[in-house]
Write a protein that holds these residues in place. Sequence first.
Motif, PDB file in Angstrom:
ATOM      1  N   SER A  27       0.815  -1.215   0.000  1.00 58.36           N
ATOM      2  CA  SER A  27       0.000   0.000   0.000  1.00 58.36           C
ATOM      3  C   SER A  27       0.847   1.262   0.000  1.00 58.36           C
ATOM      4  O   SER A  27       0.341   2.349  -0.262  1.00 58.36           O
ATOM      5  N   GLY A  28       2.150   1.115   0.334  1.00 54.45           N
ATOM      6  CA  GLY A  28       3.028   2.281   0.416  1.00 54.45           C
ATOM      7  C   GLY A  28       3.071   2.895   1.791  1.00 54.45           C
ATOM      8  O   GLY A  28       3.769   3.878   2.023  1.00 54.45           O
ATOM      9  N   ARG A 165      -5.433  -4.387   7.964  1.00 54.31           N
ATOM     10  CA  ARG A 165      -6.446  -3.407   7.554  1.00 54.31           C
ATOM     11  C   ARG A 165      -5.909  -1.981   7.577  1.00 54.31           C
ATOM     12  O   ARG A 165      -6.134  -1.206   6.639  1.00 54.31           O
ATOM     13  N   ASP A 166      -5.187  -1.592   8.635  1.00 51.17           N
ATOM     14  CA  ASP A 166      -4.800  -0.203   8.848  1.00 51.17           C
ATOM     15  C   ASP A 166      -3.472   0.179   8.207  1.00 51.17           C
ATOM     16  O   ASP A 166      -3.258   1.342   7.869  1.00 51.17           O
ATOM     17  N   VAL A 167      -2.575  -0.779   8.054  1.00 54.01           N
ATOM     18  CA  VAL A 167      -1.252  -0.486   7.489  1.00 54.01           C
ATOM     19  C   VAL A 167      -1.151  -0.984   6.045  1.00 54.01           C
ATOM     20  O   VAL A 167      -0.759  -0.246   5.150  1.00 54.01           O
ATOM     21  N   SER A 168      -1.527  -2.251   5.829  1.00 55.06           N
ATOM     22  CA  SER A 168      -1.497  -2.786   4.465  1.00 55.06           C
ATOM     23  C   SER A 168      -2.670  -2.280   3.636  1.00 55.06           C
ATOM     24  O   SER A 168      -2.707  -2.481   2.421  1.00 55.06           O
ATOM     25  N   MET A 169      -3.638  -1.625   4.293  1.00 59.01           N
ATOM     26  CA  MET A 169      -4.828  -1.102   3.629  1.00 59.01           C
ATOM     27  C   MET A 169      -5.624  -2.202   2.938  1.00 59.01           C
ATOM     28  O   MET A 169      -6.239  -1.998   1.883  1.00 59.01           O
ATOM     29  N   GLY A 170      -5.580  -3.404   3.513  1.00 61.57           N
ATOM     30  CA  GLY A 170      -6.266  -4.544   2.921  1.00 61.57           C
ATOM     31  C   GLY A 170      -7.603  -4.825   3.575  1.00 61.57           C
ATOM     32  O   GLY A 170      -8.037  -4.115   4.495  1.00 61.57           O
ATOM     33  N   LYS A 171      -8.249  -5.856   3.085  1.00 65.96           N
ATOM     34  CA  LYS A 171      -9.554  -6.257   3.611  1.00 65.96           C
ATOM     35  C   LYS A 171      -9.615  -7.777   3.651  1.00 65.96           C
ATOM     36  O   LYS A 171      -9.232  -8.446   2.686  1.00 65.96           O
ATOM     37  N   ILE A 172     -10.075  -8.316   4.773  1.00 63.64           N
ATOM     38  CA  ILE A 172     -10.242  -9.762   4.930  1.00 63.64           C
ATOM     39  C   ILE A 172     -11.694 -10.026   5.302  1.00 63.64           C
ATOM     40  O   ILE A 172     -12.215  -9.444   6.256  1.00 63.64           O
ATOM     41  N   ARG A 181     -11.796 -14.084   1.920  1.00 63.77           N
ATOM     42  CA  ARG A 181     -11.314 -13.174   0.873  1.00 63.77           C
ATOM     43  C   ARG A 181     -10.162 -12.361   1.428  1.00 63.77           C
ATOM     44  O   ARG A 181     -10.228 -11.812   2.524  1.00 63.77           O
ATOM     45  N   VAL A 182      -9.079 -12.265   0.661  1.00 62.82           N
ATOM     46  CA  VAL A 182      -7.931 -11.452   1.041  1.00 62.82           C
ATOM     47  C   VAL A 182      -7.712 -10.428  -0.063  1.00 62.82           C
ATOM     48  O   VAL A 182      -7.336 -10.783  -1.179  1.00 62.82           O
ATOM     49  N   VAL A 183      -7.969  -9.173   0.247  1.00 68.03           N
ATOM     50  CA  VAL A 183      -7.920  -8.099  -0.748  1.00 68.03           C
ATOM     51  C   VAL A 183      -6.845  -7.084  -0.360  1.00 68.03           C
ATOM     52  O   VAL A 183      -6.795  -6.640   0.784  1.00 68.03           O
ATOM     53  N   LEU A 184      -5.987  -6.746  -1.313  1.00 65.17           N
ATOM     54  CA  LEU A 184      -4.947  -5.741  -1.103  1.00 65.17           C
ATOM     55  C   LEU A 184      -4.943  -4.757  -2.272  1.00 65.17           C
ATOM     56  O   LEU A 184      -5.336  -5.124  -3.394  1.00 65.17           O
ATOM     57  N   PRO A 185      -4.508  -3.507  -2.053  1.00 58.04           N
ATOM     58  CA  PRO A 185      -4.525  -2.511  -3.142  1.00 58.04           C
ATOM     59  C   PRO A 185      -3.738  -2.941  -4.374  1.00 58.04           C
ATOM     60  O   PRO A 185      -4.164  -2.700  -5.497  1.00 58.04           O
ATOM     61  N   GLU A 186      -2.579  -3.593  -4.152  1.00 57.37           N
ATOM     62  CA  GLU A 186      -1.738  -3.977  -5.289  1.00 57.37           C
ATOM     63  C   GLU A 186      -2.357  -5.059  -6.156  1.00 57.37           C
ATOM     64  O   GLU A 186      -1.894  -5.320  -7.284  1.00 57.37           O
ATOM     65  N   HIS A 187      -3.426  -5.703  -5.680  1.00 50.73           N
ATOM     66  CA  HIS A 187      -4.110  -6.721  -6.487  1.00 50.73           C
ATOM     67  C   HIS A 187      -4.769  -6.107  -7.732  1.00 50.73           C
ATOM     68  O   HIS A 187      -5.161  -6.834  -8.645  1.00 50.73           O
ATOM     69  N   LEU A 188      -4.862  -4.791  -7.761  1.00 50.61           N
ATOM     70  CA  LEU A 188      -5.412  -4.111  -8.930  1.00 50.61           C
ATOM     71  C   LEU A 188      -4.588  -4.404 -10.190  1.00 50.61           C
ATOM     72  O   LEU A 188      -5.100  -4.358 -11.312  1.00 50.61           O
ATOM     73  N   LEU A 189      -3.313  -4.749  -9.997  1.00 48.67           N
ATOM     74  CA  LEU A 189      -2.435  -5.036 -11.136  1.00 48.67           C
ATOM     75  C   LEU A 189      -2.553  -6.468 -11.636  1.00 48.67           C
ATOM     76  O   LEU A 189      -2.017  -6.806 -12.701  1.00 48.67           O
ATOM     77  N   ILE A 190      -3.240  -7.322 -10.898  1.00 45.66           N
ATOM     78  CA  ILE A 190      -3.287  -8.747 -11.251  1.00 45.66           C
ATOM     79  C   ILE A 190      -4.096  -9.002 -12.523  1.00 45.66           C
ATOM     80  O   ILE A 190      -3.694  -9.798 -13.374  1.00 45.66           O
ATOM     81  N   THR A 191      -5.222  -8.335 -12.682  1.00 46.67           N
ATOM     82  CA  THR A 191      -6.038  -8.523 -13.888  1.00 46.67           C
ATOM     83  C   THR A 191      -5.258  -8.197 -15.160  1.00 46.67           C
ATOM     84  O   THR A 191      -5.229  -9.011 -16.094  1.00 46.67           O
TER      85      THR A 191
END
Length: 446
Positions: A27-28, A165-172, A181-191
Amino acid sequence: MTLGILYFKNPDWAFYLVLGELFLGGSGHYLEFINLSIRALLIITFILLWTLYAIGNQKLLQNIDLNKKFSIILFVFYLFLIISIISGIRYDHAVVSIIQDLIPFLYLPLLFPAYHLLSKPKTQEYFIRLLIVFLISSAVFSLFTFILFSTGIVELQEPFYKWFRDVSMGKITNMGAGFFRVVLPEHLLITPIILIISSLLMRDEKHHKMWRFLLFLASIILVINLSRIYFVAIIVGLIVLKYKHLWKRWFIISTTTLGLIFLIFTSLFLISSGGKSLGLELFGIRISSIASPGIEESSATRIMIFPEALKMIGTAPILGQGLGASITFLNTVTYKQITTRQFDWGYLEMMVELGILGSLALVSFIFFAIWKLIEKINHAPDWHDFYVGLLASIVAFLIINITSPAIFHVFGIFFFVFTLAIALQPMDIFDRLINILYRIFNRIEQ
C-alpha cells in the motif's frame, strides 16, 4: 536522503529504488513521515530531481515524441485538478482528504523519466525481474494470509487483522466454510498481468511453461481476492485479446485461463471447507449479485449509494464538488445515515470530484494510451501479442472502474504511466524485452 545520494551518483539507481518500492511496498504505508507515505515522498522527490536535471538538459525533453501532445493533455488535466482542489476547499472538504485524493495524480509526470530510463536494457531487466518477484511474493503473501485465517490460527479483529487493515490497507472477509477473501490494493495489477500473460501465451514460442507458471501465481491471487468486477474485467479483456489473434489459438488460451481460475477456486474452497464443498454456491452468489444486487450486502449498499451520487453530480455537474468528497446515504436495512468516502462507483466518484470536464480530461489521457497502442499494433505485426495484451488490460481497467476508483488509484496511475512509457519506445522494444525474459527464464529453468 538515500534517494538523493543515489540520484546524483546514478539516476538509474534512484529509479530502481522507486520501482522497488512501487512493486514491493504494498500500500506504500509501511513507512510514513509527517503523515506522508514513503511512496509519495520517493516518487515526488524523484520527479522533482529529474525535472531539475531535465531543465539543464533540454535534449531529454526534446527526444520524447509525445512531448507536445502529452504535455497539452497533462496541462489541461492539471488545470481542472487545481479547480477541483479549490472546489474541495469551497465545499468544506477535509484538507487531509483533499491531499489524499490529490497525491495519485501527482505521479503522472513520472512518464517522462520512465520513458527515458526504460529505454536502457539494464533498467528493462530490473523492471521484468521486479514483475516476477511481485507475482511470487504477492501470491505467497495472499496464500499465507488465507491459510492463517482459514485454519483459525488468526481470527478477525486480532492484531494481525488490524495491521492488515490499517497499514497494508487490505480487507479480509469471512465468506463461510473456511474461505476468506484477502484483498490488497496492489491486487489491482493482477487482472492486467493475467491478460498480458494470456496474450503472450498465444504466441508460437518455446517458453509457455514459464508463462503458465506466472499465470498460475496470478490466478491464485485473483481467486483469493474474489472481486466480482475483476472476473468481469478478465472476461471482457479476453474478448479484446481476439484482436489480431487466430480464432483457434485465442479460444484455447482463453478457455485455459478461465478453466485454471475456476480449478484453483474449487480446489482452495474444497481444502478450506474440509472437503465438504467446492464453493459453487458461493461463486454463484458472487456472480449472480452482478445482475441482482439485492442478494448480496456489498452490492445492495452500492445500490443505496447510487441515487445519492447522482444528486451530488447534479449540484455541480461541470466542475464537480472537488477532491476529498464524501457521500451520505440512508442504509435501508439499518435505517441509519452513513457517511463515507467510499463511493463504490468509480465513474460517479470521478464526476462528483472532478466534474464532467475534469473527468473527460482524465479519460483523454487513457484514450491517448489506447491510440498509441493501436498505432503500435498496426505497425508491429510480429510483436502485436504484447501490445494487444496491454490494450486488453486498459479495457479491463475501464471495466473495473465501474465499481471502484481503478483508473485514478495509485496503481491505476502507475499502470497507465508505465504502459505509455513502454508503448512509446522504439519498435524493437518488444524483441529486447522478450530476449531479456528468455534469459531470465533460462536461468530459472536451469
